[in-house]
Design a protein around this motif. Structure first.
Motif, PDB file in Angstrom:
ATOM      1  N   ALA A   1      26.537 -41.980  14.234  1.00 15.80           N
ATOM      2  CA  ALA A   1      27.994 -41.828  14.220  1.00 15.80           C
ATOM      3  C   ALA A   1      28.449 -41.071  12.979  1.00 15.80           C
ATOM      4  CB  ALA A   1      28.656 -43.203  14.270  1.00 15.80           C
TER       5      ALA A   1
ATOM      6  N   VAL B   1      32.551 -53.346  15.740  1.00 10.24           N
ATOM      7  CA  VAL B   1      32.735 -52.188  16.609  1.00 10.24           C
ATOM      8  C   VAL B   1      34.221 -51.928  16.834  1.00 10.24           C
ATOM      9  CG1 VAL B   1      32.320 -51.267  18.911  1.00 10.24           C
ATOM     10  CG2 VAL B   1      30.501 -52.486  17.718  1.00 10.24           C
ATOM     11  N   GLU B   2      34.998 -52.994  17.008  1.00 13.14           N
ATOM     12  CA  GLU B   2      36.437 -52.839  17.168  1.00 13.14           C
ATOM     13  C   GLU B   2      37.057 -52.234  15.909  1.00 13.14           C
ATOM     14  OE1 GLU B   2      38.333 -56.420  18.309  1.00 13.14           O
ATOM     15  OE2 GLU B   2      37.152 -56.701  20.143  1.00 13.14           O
TER      16      GLU B   2
ATOM     17  N   TYR C   1      32.678 -39.079  19.837  1.00 14.26           N
ATOM     18  CA  TYR C   1      32.586 -40.291  19.024  1.00 14.26           C
ATOM     19  C   TYR C   1      32.184 -41.497  19.869  1.00 14.26           C
ATOM     20  CZ  TYR C   1      34.702 -37.862  15.099  1.00 14.26           C
ATOM     21  OH  TYR C   1      34.947 -36.995  14.066  1.00 14.26           O
ATOM     22  N   GLY C   2      32.669 -41.569  21.088  1.00 17.66           N
ATOM     23  CA  GLY C   2      32.301 -42.686  21.947  1.00 17.66           C
ATOM     24  C   GLY C   2      30.838 -42.702  22.312  1.00 17.66           C
TER      25      GLY C   2
ATOM     26  N   MET D   1      27.437 -48.231  25.716  1.00 15.84           N
ATOM     27  CA  MET D   1      27.343 -49.582  25.168  1.00 15.84           C
ATOM     28  C   MET D   1      26.924 -50.582  26.237  1.00 15.84           C
ATOM     29  SD  MET D   1      30.820 -49.622  22.822  1.00 15.84           S
ATOM     30  CE  MET D   1      30.546 -51.317  22.278  1.00 15.84           C
TER      31      MET D   1
ATOM     32  N   MET E   1      28.565 -44.957  20.171  1.00 18.44           N
ATOM     33  CA  MET E   1      28.937 -46.348  19.978  1.00 18.44           C
ATOM     34  C   MET E   1      27.826 -47.321  20.332  1.00 18.44           C
ATOM     35  SD  MET E   1      31.844 -46.263  18.620  1.00 18.44           S
ATOM     36  CE  MET E   1      32.163 -48.013  18.670  1.00 18.44           C
TER      37      MET E   1
ATOM     38  N   ALA F   1      32.141 -44.445  25.344  1.00 19.85           N
ATOM     39  CA  ALA F   1      31.641 -45.707  24.805  1.00 19.85           C
ATOM     40  C   ALA F   1      31.215 -46.650  25.927  1.00 19.85           C
ATOM     41  CB  ALA F   1      32.717 -46.358  23.937  1.00 19.85           C
TER      42      ALA F   1
ATOM     43  N   ILE G   1      36.297 -48.469  15.912  1.00 22.49           N
ATOM     44  CA  ILE G   1      37.159 -47.756  16.855  1.00 22.49           C
ATOM     45  C   ILE G   1      38.575 -47.636  16.284  1.00 22.49           C
ATOM     46  CG2 ILE G   1      38.357 -48.050  19.055  1.00 22.49           C
ATOM     47  CD1 ILE G   1      35.802 -48.769  20.345  1.00 22.49           C
TER      48      ILE G   1
ATOM     49  N   LEU H   1      25.752 -47.463  17.270  1.00 20.58           N
ATOM     50  CA  LEU H   1      26.577 -47.952  16.169  1.00 20.58           C
ATOM     51  C   LEU H   1      26.661 -49.468  16.164  1.00 20.58           C
ATOM     52  CD1 LEU H   1      28.564 -47.119  13.864  1.00 20.58           C
ATOM     53  CD2 LEU H   1      30.373 -47.293  15.570  1.00 20.58           C
ATOM     54  N   GLN H   2      26.752 -50.049  17.337  1.00 22.95           N
ATOM     55  CA  GLN H   2      26.906 -51.497  17.430  1.00 22.95           C
ATOM     56  C   GLN H   2      25.719 -52.218  16.789  1.00 22.95           C
ATOM     57  OE1 GLN H   2      27.330 -52.933  21.442  1.00 22.95           O
ATOM     58  NE2 GLN H   2      28.493 -54.719  20.780  1.00 22.95           N
TER      59      GLN H   2
ATOM     60  N   LEU I   1      37.223 -41.460  24.334  1.00 22.45           N
ATOM     61  CA  LEU I   1      36.491 -42.423  23.509  1.00 22.45           C
ATOM     62  C   LEU I   1      36.036 -43.605  24.346  1.00 22.45           C
ATOM     63  CD1 LEU I   1      35.642 -43.339  20.630  1.00 22.45           C
ATOM     64  CD2 LEU I   1      37.864 -44.456  20.456  1.00 22.45           C
TER      65      LEU I   1
END
Length: 533
Positions: free
Chosen positions: A63, A343-344, A313-314, A422, A317, A418, A347, A320-321, A414
């Motif tokens: 990311a 994660v929230e 960016y999505g 995810m 994710m 994502a 975002i 990233l998580q 996004l």
């Protein structure tokens, strides 16, 4: 023959310098100041080797690579290496935007408004105007390169030596020259300044998307003209070959631009303008229909760009998580309280920045009314049975509609990307709520632009400076630990960061009310003031 082609280029250079003494000077000072301020503050945020090494781990995440570019020197992550990755790409984009405005404004826009025709009536060569513009652009980029280079070294920060500082400046300078050449080429291809801006910024967006894709496919970094100069590995290896490659590409683009400028007819573009209808439709005969038609290209182009930007960016994710969950430093940087998924929080951070980016086309559509006024076209419309209020309302309504559509585009992109990447994706409603909460802030920016059109019509560019400052505050606010009052200098600082924070209905209502009041004042003033060219 050559002398005739470039006759009186020197006089035009002086003329363009005089024209650009405010606009370009503000850009140059702003780019240099932001670079030096961030460089001065950065060592105080990460004072030990251990803190920088944790940051190095963060910067290797896909990311971060997608957003900021690849990390170099992670085994010994110095202040210089960290400064290079955190700021260099965004500073390059700032330099590129400066050059796009400078080149289009002094070539295609002047040609579109028949100013070049007046200049050509004097003993001026066919290529003199383009040559003078490019000389001014090159000088501006050299000034940035030199002052940034020596300025960074003058800060005497550990890990930021003279060679690396000069290389940092050189990367900015050659990147600006390259995109000045690319913009000059687009100015030959299209017959309108709107088309030149559209092609140039679409190309910039494409290069950024390719750079973001290099997070999963490193080979793409050699294709993106934003990533290529960063191959210099500033403050780490200081490779000189990317500088020469970028300069060679700049020369190629400029050679093609000069060749096309020499052969094409004045006022025309290589790509022929599409013939319009003989008779306007009923929709086009209204003020809203006319404004919608004039901004149609910007509207469609930015929808696509923002959708792709959100998707870029999505797409990271999923990785990233897992990464954030095991990274203590990232938890501190995004710490918003116990029980809130990281994660929230990420975002929320992305959407706060993307909402400002989405504000760009919104303001472009409203400021179109000022552009038409400067060209003298507004007077032709007002000579008919059209009131000033009705004329302005068309552009205003389009900008409000654009605020809704642009935010939806980037937020949907996004969420969709994502959702696909995810294992436990966020809900559609949650992501949409996190994005659309920024609408009142965008509406306040619209009202500010409207007031500038009314009270300072020749200085409407101030709104872009304010928007850029807002992005700087939002992007670096937490990292640089700005005081809380600094965030309140922009309307985006009053927006609750949903879902990290609870929805603050009061802030939303107050911002909306401010936008309405300022807009009403703007409409009243516009209906009474004289048209200004």
């Amino acid at each position: 023959m050559k002398n005739k082609l470039f006759s009186n280029t020197g006089a035009l250079i002086k003329f363009i310098f005089k024209r650009e003494r405010i606009n370009t000077t503000i850009w140059v000072i702003g780019i240099i100041a932001i670079t030096l301020i961030v460089a001065a503050v950065l060592p105080t945020l990460f004072s030990s080797d251990a803190e920088r090494q944790v940051m190095a781990e963060t910067m290797q995440n896909p990311a971060m690579v997608a957003m900021l570019g690849p990390a170099y020197g992670v085994d010994n992550y110095t202040n210089g290496a960290m400064m290079s990755q955190m700021m260099l790409l965004f500073t390059i984009i700032g330099v590129v935007i400066m050059n796009v405005f400078l080149v289009v404004r002094n070539t295609r826009k002047d040609e579109e408004e028949n100013r070049v025709e007046v200049i050509r009536s004097l003993p001026v060569g066919r290529l003199s105007n383009l040559s003078a513009t490019m000389v001014v652009s090159v000088i501006a980029n050299i000034i940035i390169a030199v002052l940034v280079g020596f300025g960074l070294y003058a800060l005497h920060i550990e890990g930021m030596d003279l060679a690396g500082s000069l290389m940092y400046g050189a990367v900015l300078g050659v990147s600006g020259i390259l995109f000045a050449g690319i913009t000059a080429l687009f100015c030959q291809l299209t017959s309108t300044s709107r088309g030149a801006y559209g092609y140039s910024f679409a190309f910039l967006g494409l290069m950024y998307l390719i750079q973001a894709g290099s997070a999963s496919s490193p080979a793409l970094s050699y294709i993106s003209l934003l990533s290529l100069p960063m191959k210099a590995q500033v403050y780490v290896s200081n490779f000189i070959w990317p500088i020469f490659v970028v300069l060679i590409l700049a020369v190629i683009f400029l050679a093609v631009a000069f060749g096309l400028n020499h052969t094409r007819d004045l006022g025309e573009g290589i790509i022929p303008a599409r013939a319009g209808r003989k008779n306007a439709s009923r929709f086009l005969q209204g003020s809203f229909g006319l404004s919608a038609r004039l901004v149609r290209g910007v509207f469609i182009g930015w929808i696509i760009c923002l959708l792709l930007l959100g998707m870029s960016y999505g797409s990271v994710m999923g990785d990233l998580q897992t990464f954030i969950g095991s990274n203590d430093f990232f938890k501190q940087m995004l710490d918003a309280g116990v029980g809130i998924p990281l994660v929230e929080q990420f975002i929320t951070m992305i959407l706060s920045m993307m909402s400002i980016v989405a504000c760009i086309p919104v303001l472009m559509m409203l400021l179109k009314v000022r552009g038409e006024e400067k060209r003298g076209r507004t007077e032709n419309i007002l000579a008919r049975k059209v009131s000033k209020t009705k004329l302005l309302s068309g552009y205003f309504v389009m900008s409000v509609i654009a605020s809704l559509v642009m935010l939806f585009s980037v937020t949907f992109g996004l969420w969709a990307s994502a959702y696909a990447s995810m294992s436990d994706p966020l809900s559609f409603g949650l992501v949409m709520k996190a994005g659309f909460v920024y609408l009142p802030a965008i509406w306040v920016m619209i009202s500010i632009a409207l007031l500038l059109i009314d009270f300072l019509p020749r200085l409407t560019s101030i709104v872009w400076i304010y928007l850029g400052a807002s992005f700087f505050i939002v992007y670096l606010g937490k990292i640089m630990k700005f005081p809380e009052w600094v965030a309140k200098l922009t309307p985006f600082g009053y927006i609750p960061q949903v879902p990290v924070q609870e929805m603050n209905v009061t802030s939303i209502v107050v911002l909306t009310a401010i936008a309405i009041v300022l807009s009403v004042i703007g409409f009243v003033k516009f209906s009474k003031r004289e048209m200004v060219n």
